[in-house]
Design an enzyme around this catalytic site. Structure first.
Site, PDB file in Angstrom:
ATOM      1  N   SER A 268       0.834  -1.199   0.000  1.00  0.00           N
ATOM      2  CA  SER A 268       0.000   0.000   0.000  1.00  0.00           C
ATOM      3  C   SER A 268       0.862   1.240   0.000  1.00  0.00           C
ATOM      4  O   SER A 268       2.034   1.203   0.370  1.00  0.00           O
ATOM      5  CB  SER A 268      -0.925   0.010   1.211  1.00  0.00           C
ATOM      6  OG  SER A 268      -0.176   0.390   2.351  1.00  0.00           O
ATOM      7  N   LYS A 269       0.242   2.321  -0.433  1.00  0.00           N
ATOM      8  CA  LYS A 269       0.945   3.574  -0.618  1.00  0.00           C
ATOM      9  C   LYS A 269       1.667   4.020   0.645  1.00  0.00           C
ATOM     10  O   LYS A 269       2.731   4.633   0.560  1.00  0.00           O
ATOM     11  CB  LYS A 269      -0.069   4.640  -1.038  1.00  0.00           C
ATOM     12  CG  LYS A 269       0.567   5.582  -2.000  1.00  0.00           C
ATOM     13  CD  LYS A 269      -0.298   6.500  -2.757  1.00  0.00           C
ATOM     14  CE  LYS A 269       0.598   7.297  -3.666  1.00  0.00           C
ATOM     15  NZ  LYS A 269       0.998   6.593  -4.840  1.00  0.00           N
ATOM     16  N   ARG A 270       1.075   3.713   1.788  1.00  0.00           N
ATOM     17  CA  ARG A 270       1.680   4.173   3.030  1.00  0.00           C
ATOM     18  C   ARG A 270       3.117   3.675   3.177  1.00  0.00           C
ATOM     19  O   ARG A 270       3.956   4.345   3.734  1.00  0.00           O
ATOM     20  CB  ARG A 270       0.837   3.739   4.228  1.00  0.00           C
ATOM     21  CG  ARG A 270       0.274   4.910   4.979  1.00  0.00           C
ATOM     22  CD  ARG A 270      -0.794   4.470   5.954  1.00  0.00           C
ATOM     23  NE  ARG A 270      -1.914   3.850   5.276  1.00  0.00           N
ATOM     24  CZ  ARG A 270      -2.478   2.707   5.648  1.00  0.00           C
ATOM     25  NH1 ARG A 270      -2.012   2.048   6.680  1.00  0.00           N
ATOM     26  NH2 ARG A 270      -3.508   2.215   5.000  1.00  0.00           N
ATOM     27  N   GLY A 272       5.258   2.947   0.786  1.00  0.00           N
ATOM     28  CA  GLY A 272       6.236   3.291  -0.237  1.00  0.00           C
ATOM     29  C   GLY A 272       5.591   3.399  -1.597  1.00  0.00           C
ATOM     30  O   GLY A 272       4.389   3.651  -1.704  1.00  0.00           O
TER      31      GLY A 272
END
Ligand code: GLU
Length: 519
Positions: A268-270, A272
């Site tokens: 997930s974006k969190r 990276g």
């Protein structure tokens, strides 16, 4: 299940979000490879039924990324040479918002046969039902209130809605029983229909929802294999039931495993970077990314780790896709990228690196690859960059790190800030000073030819011995004086490139600066 005799047709069906998630790219790749492996057709269909999420230029952007990555679909949208959008193929239109009549017609059929029903419930009522169910620890689902309305009630409500200029939504009436999925990767999965929600299939704006549109399109586009991410498995029984409601044969389904971070959490974006664009911007080569992404779930069960596009088409089998989560290991990507960087002609690699040097302000570069070093106001040919890259390419993992790896070829190293680094722990301030001074004196007597790598190394090493010094007293501070870094190529390699392009005096000057910083 699709019959084997049918020509294989696969589709990649993204929503136009404006970026390409790694997971979506894997879906595109698997779908495309499976079609090509079977001599079939790969299709790009754009799923834009959520009109609130439209992004301008998203389709063009998607196609540019796909083209960069070497994935070109046989049917659907493509970019013409002038960069404008065009459509090809006999099963179009390939944009869902241009197929509204088809969806509405089929909803009409389902309503007529009572396989679907109008739902007039307000948002407030739905919210209340949801809250009640949550309080009772039940999975929130529509309570089928409107499924029980009499024909008379339905007509009254329809007239009421029409009077207010509103449309009710239409829900699919999930039948009783069980639904089986025969997934080509996950095997057989059975769902009790009772756990399936009476999904909205037509929204009040008369747009279909994903579930309806996907089924109608997969049918009319003659899709034989639906290949997509594992997160769509829970939607699959709903799709199968819709296929059955229409009396259509469902395609084969193949769900690729989740992509996980090394700590096994969902990518997930969190944590990276998650888009193809992120990795391209960092300087990963498209070939390397393809080779990396294809291994997220697929395992050819051979030792081969690097595949050309043709080899991938030949080797790709859905039966070799695993169901366990695929770990996204950046170290492996670095390794693959390094492989491709080293394999390419160094002149081409320099061309790819120039934008990164330029971006980081390391000089002024022209079209031919000449560079002007701003601090010296001196122009050097592309050969300078080639010689630098020859020194670094074994260690280079991605294009974007070139600047920070060899800053000393573009500006004076800041020796003052690393004065302590000049003295090796295995030497002393005195011996270091002695070593550097000896070097300065001797290098001044060298001819330019003496700075050629092999000669330089032989001559300097002989001098060290003659003077009764140790390598560490001379070569360590020499390297730090030339680079200002704790790690770099050897002092001979750096000195030789500097001397060749900037003259021996550039080398001597750096050594003098270093001596002046020693106490
Ligand atoms: N539009 C869906 C997506 O955004 C497609 C899912 C499917 O392949 O059925 O991923």
């Amino acid at each position: 299940m699709a019959e084997n005799s049918k020509p294989i047709r696969t589709r990649f069906a993204p929503s136009p979000t404006g970026y390409v998630h790694i997971g979506n790219f894997r879906t595109a790749l698997f779908s495309h490879l499976w079609a090509k492996h079977n001599g079939g057709t790969s299709i790009l269909r754009i799923e834009d039924t959520d009109q609130s999420r439209q992004v301008d230029g998203a389709v063009e952007h998607l196609l540019r990324i796909m083209k960069t990555m070497g994935v070109e679909f046989d049917e659907g949208f493509y970019l013409k040479d002038d960069g404008t959008l065009a459509e090809r193929g006999s099963h179009g239109p390939y944009l869902q918002s241009q197929r509204l009549e088809l969806y509405q017609k089929h909803v009409g059929e389902l309503l007529a046969s009572k396989k679907a029903y109008y739902c007039f419930c307000s948002e407030e009522r739905l919210e209340e039902v949801r809250k009640e169910q949550i309080a009772l620890k039940k999975p929130p689902m529509y309570d089928r209130h409107c499924r029980a309305l009499s024909e008379e009630d339905v007509q009254t409500k329809l007239a009421e809605f029409a009077g207010q200029g509103k449309n009710p939504v239409v829900r699919f009436a999930i039948p009783e029983g069980k639904t089986e999925i025969h997934d080509l990767i996950y095997g057989d999965i059975v769902y009790e229909n009772a756990v399936l929600d009476d999904q909205v299939i037509l929204k009040s704006d008369k747009f279909p929802t994903y579930h309806l549109a996907v089924v109608i399109d997969d049918h009319y586009m003659d899709i034989t294999h639906v290949i997509r991410g594992e997160e769509w498995i829970p939607s699959t029984p709903k799709h199968i039931l819709l296929f059955q409601a229409f009396g259509w044969e469902a395609p084969a389904f193949a769900h690729a495993p989740l992509i996980l971070n090394p700590d096994k959490s969902k990518l997930s974006k969190r944590q990276g970077d998650v888009t193809v664009e992120d990795y391209l911007n960092k300087g990963y080569l498209p070939e390397a990314l393809v080779n990396f992404v294809v291994f997220l779930g697929w395992n050819p069960k051979t030792e081969q780790e690097i595949f050309s596009p043709e080899e991938l088409v030949k080797a790709f089998e859905l039966s070799k896709v695993n169901k366990s989560g695929a770990v996204f290991d950046v170290n492996k990507l670095d390794w693959i990228n390094g492989h491709y960087l080293r394999a390419m002609p160094v002149g081409d690699l320099v061309d790819l690196l120039i934008p990164y040097w330029h971006r980081d302000g390391y000089g002024v570069f022209d079209e031919q690859g000449n560079v002007t070093l701003t601090h010296l106001n001196k122009q050097l040919s592309k050969q300078y960059l080639i010689d630098i890259v020859e020194l670094e390419k074994e260690r280079l993992k991605k294009l974007s790190e070139i600047g920070e790896r060899v800053p000393y070829f573009f500006k004076q190293p800041d020796v003052a800030s690393v004065a302590e680094l000049l003295i090796s722990k295995k030497s002393s301030a005195e011996l270091t000073k002695q070593g550097l001074e000896m070097l300065i004196e001797q290098l001044a007597t060298f001819s330019p030819a003496d700075f050629e790598l092999a000669t330089l190394e032989t001559k300097v090493k002989a001098l060290i011995e003659q003077q009764g010094l140790k390598n560490i007293d001379v070569l360590w501070p020499m390297r730090v004086a030339l680079t200002g870094l704790a790690a770099s190529p050897s002092p001979f390699e750096v000195a030789s490139v500097l001397a060749k392009h900037l003259g021996p005096e550039a080398v001597i000057e750096r050594l003098e600066t270093a001596v002046s910083k020693l106490k």
